[in-house]
Motif scaffolding. Structure first.
Motif, PDB file in Angstrom:
ATOM      1  N   GLY A  15       0.792  -1.219   0.000  1.00  0.00           N
ATOM      2  CA  GLY A  15       0.000   0.000   0.000  1.00  0.00           C
ATOM      3  C   GLY A  15       0.828   1.275   0.000  1.00  0.00           C
ATOM      4  O   GLY A  15       0.271   2.366   0.073  1.00  0.00           O
ATOM      5  N   LYS A  16       2.155   1.152  -0.123  1.00  0.00           N
ATOM      6  CA  LYS A  16       3.019   2.324   0.001  1.00  0.00           C
ATOM      7  C   LYS A  16       3.763   2.643  -1.302  1.00  0.00           C
ATOM      8  O   LYS A  16       4.045   1.755  -2.112  1.00  0.00           O
ATOM      9  N   THR A  17       4.071   3.914  -1.461  1.00  0.00           N
ATOM     10  CA  THR A  17       4.908   4.401  -2.547  1.00  0.00           C
ATOM     11  C   THR A  17       6.203   4.934  -1.943  1.00  0.00           C
ATOM     12  O   THR A  17       6.172   5.716  -0.989  1.00  0.00           O
ATOM     13  N   ILE A  18       7.324   4.499  -2.490  1.00  0.00           N
ATOM     14  CA  ILE A  18       8.633   4.776  -1.905  1.00  0.00           C
ATOM     15  C   ILE A  18       9.559   5.308  -2.997  1.00  0.00           C
ATOM     16  O   ILE A  18       9.467   4.895  -4.155  1.00  0.00           O
ATOM     17  N   THR A  19      10.464   6.195  -2.631  1.00  0.00           N
ATOM     18  CA  THR A  19      11.484   6.643  -3.575  1.00  0.00           C
ATOM     19  C   THR A  19      12.849   6.117  -3.146  1.00  0.00           C
ATOM     20  O   THR A  19      13.129   5.989  -1.953  1.00  0.00           O
ATOM     21  N   LEU A  20      13.669   5.816  -4.134  1.00  0.00           N
ATOM     22  CA  LEU A  20      15.061   5.428  -3.909  1.00  0.00           C
ATOM     23  C   LEU A  20      15.915   6.442  -4.657  1.00  0.00           C
ATOM     24  O   LEU A  20      15.954   6.461  -5.884  1.00  0.00           O
ATOM     25  N   ARG A  28      23.322  -0.025  -5.990  1.00  0.00           N
ATOM     26  CA  ARG A  28      21.947   0.463  -6.016  1.00  0.00           C
ATOM     27  C   ARG A  28      21.132  -0.342  -7.024  1.00  0.00           C
ATOM     28  O   ARG A  28      19.971  -0.700  -6.756  1.00  0.00           O
ATOM     29  N   ASN A  29      21.724  -0.652  -8.181  1.00  0.00           N
ATOM     30  CA  ASN A  29      21.039  -1.482  -9.159  1.00  0.00           C
ATOM     31  C   ASN A  29      20.705  -2.853  -8.590  1.00  0.00           C
ATOM     32  O   ASN A  29      19.663  -3.439  -8.905  1.00  0.00           O
ATOM     33  N   HIS A  30      21.601  -3.373  -7.747  1.00  0.00           N
ATOM     34  CA  HIS A  30      21.357  -4.658  -7.090  1.00  0.00           C
ATOM     35  C   HIS A  30      20.082  -4.588  -6.251  1.00  0.00           C
ATOM     36  O   HIS A  30      19.243  -5.496  -6.304  1.00  0.00           O
ATOM     37  N   LEU A  31      19.928  -3.513  -5.489  1.00  0.00           N
ATOM     38  CA  LEU A  31      18.726  -3.338  -4.657  1.00  0.00           C
ATOM     39  C   LEU A  31      17.458  -3.329  -5.518  1.00  0.00           C
ATOM     40  O   LEU A  31      16.451  -3.953  -5.163  1.00  0.00           O
ATOM     41  N   ILE A  32      17.521  -2.628  -6.651  1.00  0.00           N
ATOM     42  CA  ILE A  32      16.346  -2.502  -7.512  1.00  0.00           C
ATOM     43  C   ILE A  32      15.980  -3.846  -8.135  1.00  0.00           C
ATOM     44  O   ILE A  32      14.808  -4.250  -8.145  1.00  0.00           O
ATOM     45  N   LYS A  33      16.976  -4.540  -8.659  1.00  0.00           N
ATOM     46  CA  LYS A  33      16.709  -5.832  -9.299  1.00  0.00           C
ATOM     47  C   LYS A  33      16.187  -6.846  -8.290  1.00  0.00           C
ATOM     48  O   LYS A  33      15.276  -7.629  -8.601  1.00  0.00           O
ATOM     49  N   GLN A  34      16.744  -6.843  -7.093  1.00  0.00           N
ATOM     50  CA  GLN A  34      16.260  -7.761  -6.065  1.00  0.00           C
ATOM     51  C   GLN A  34      14.813  -7.447  -5.705  1.00  0.00           C
ATOM     52  O   GLN A  34      13.993  -8.353  -5.498  1.00  0.00           O
ATOM     53  N   PHE A  35      14.482  -6.154  -5.650  1.00  0.00           N
ATOM     54  CA  PHE A  35      13.115  -5.727  -5.367  1.00  0.00           C
ATOM     55  C   PHE A  35      12.153  -6.239  -6.439  1.00  0.00           C
ATOM     56  O   PHE A  35      11.051  -6.707  -6.140  1.00  0.00           O
TER      57      PHE A  35
END
Length: 225
Positions: A15-20, A28-35
């Motif tokens: 239910g949330k919207t988050i910015t990185l 940082r790309n690792h975090l996004i791909k894992q997400f």
């Protein structure tokens, strides 16, 4: 410190919207791909709006992320649980073949068409996480007022449908005034940064704020492993 990922950092993301927000980096790309890959758990879906690479390139990157990710991504494609809105390939880059779950936008500045397509995807996939990568480039192609309205509408839909949305933007691209307006409508902000220490580049991450939780150390920068 153990390896971080967004699902372990942030409790109750539904239910949330988050910015990185932060510097461009492989970590940082690792975090996004894992997400994105974590979105496929328990028959979930991930919808990626890509502005810097084609749909096929994104699939290749996700498939080679880990030894197991190729099978995971292939299954998600076959079942159309990986949805890609390609805002890059309209420039004349040819796709070898039609990819299930992929839609190529005719431009990068039509927020109305993007909103319609996102609404269609999120309606058809109840357990969905949405990633705009990078949101900062979308901010260059469109007017601030229009983008803010689009973002508010998307955040409201994500909340109403108990989904998750991640806006990725690069440090220095979004003006401070625009960044402040965006942060006023999202539920959380994660920041990354690079520092040079003794001739070595080190990366750090922090949660700037996260609504609905009082247990997070908002001002603490942690090493990004």
């Amino acid at each position: 410190m153990t390896e971080l990922n967004l699902d372990t950092m942030l409790p109750s993301m539904m239910g949330k919207t988050i910015t990185l927000n932060g510097d461009l980096s492989n970590k940082r790309n690792h975090l996004i791909k894992q997400f994105i890959l974590d979105g496929f758990d328990k028959e979930g879906a991930s919808c990626v709006i890509t502005l810097t690479i084609s749909a096929s390139e994104l699939i290749e990157e996700l498939s080679s992320f880990t030894p197991e990710s190729g099978l995971i991504v292939n299954d998600a494609i076959l079942n159309e649980r990986l949805q890609i809105i390609d805002m890059y390939s309209f420039r004349g880059i040819q796709q070898d073949e039609a990819i299930p779950g992929t839609y190529i936008m005719p431009s990068a500045d039509d927020l109305t068409l993007l909103s319609i397509k996102l609404n269609e995807v999120s309606t058809n996939h109840s357990k969905c996480r949405i990633v705009i990568w990078p949101y900062s480039l979308l901010s260059i192609y469109t007017r601030h007022r229009d983008l803010l309205h689009f973002s508010q509408t998307l955040a409201a839909r994500v909340n109403a449908r108990n989904q998750v949305c991640l806006f990725v933007y690069d440090r220095g691209v979004v003006a401070q005034e625009e960044q402040g307006a965006l942060e006023s409508i999202v539920d959380g902000v994660i920041e990354t940064r690079k520092e040079e220490r003794e001739g070595k580049i080190e990366e750090f991450i922090r949660i700037k704020f996260y609504r609905g939780s009082e247990d997070l150390s908002y001002e603490v920068w942690s090493p990004l492993k």
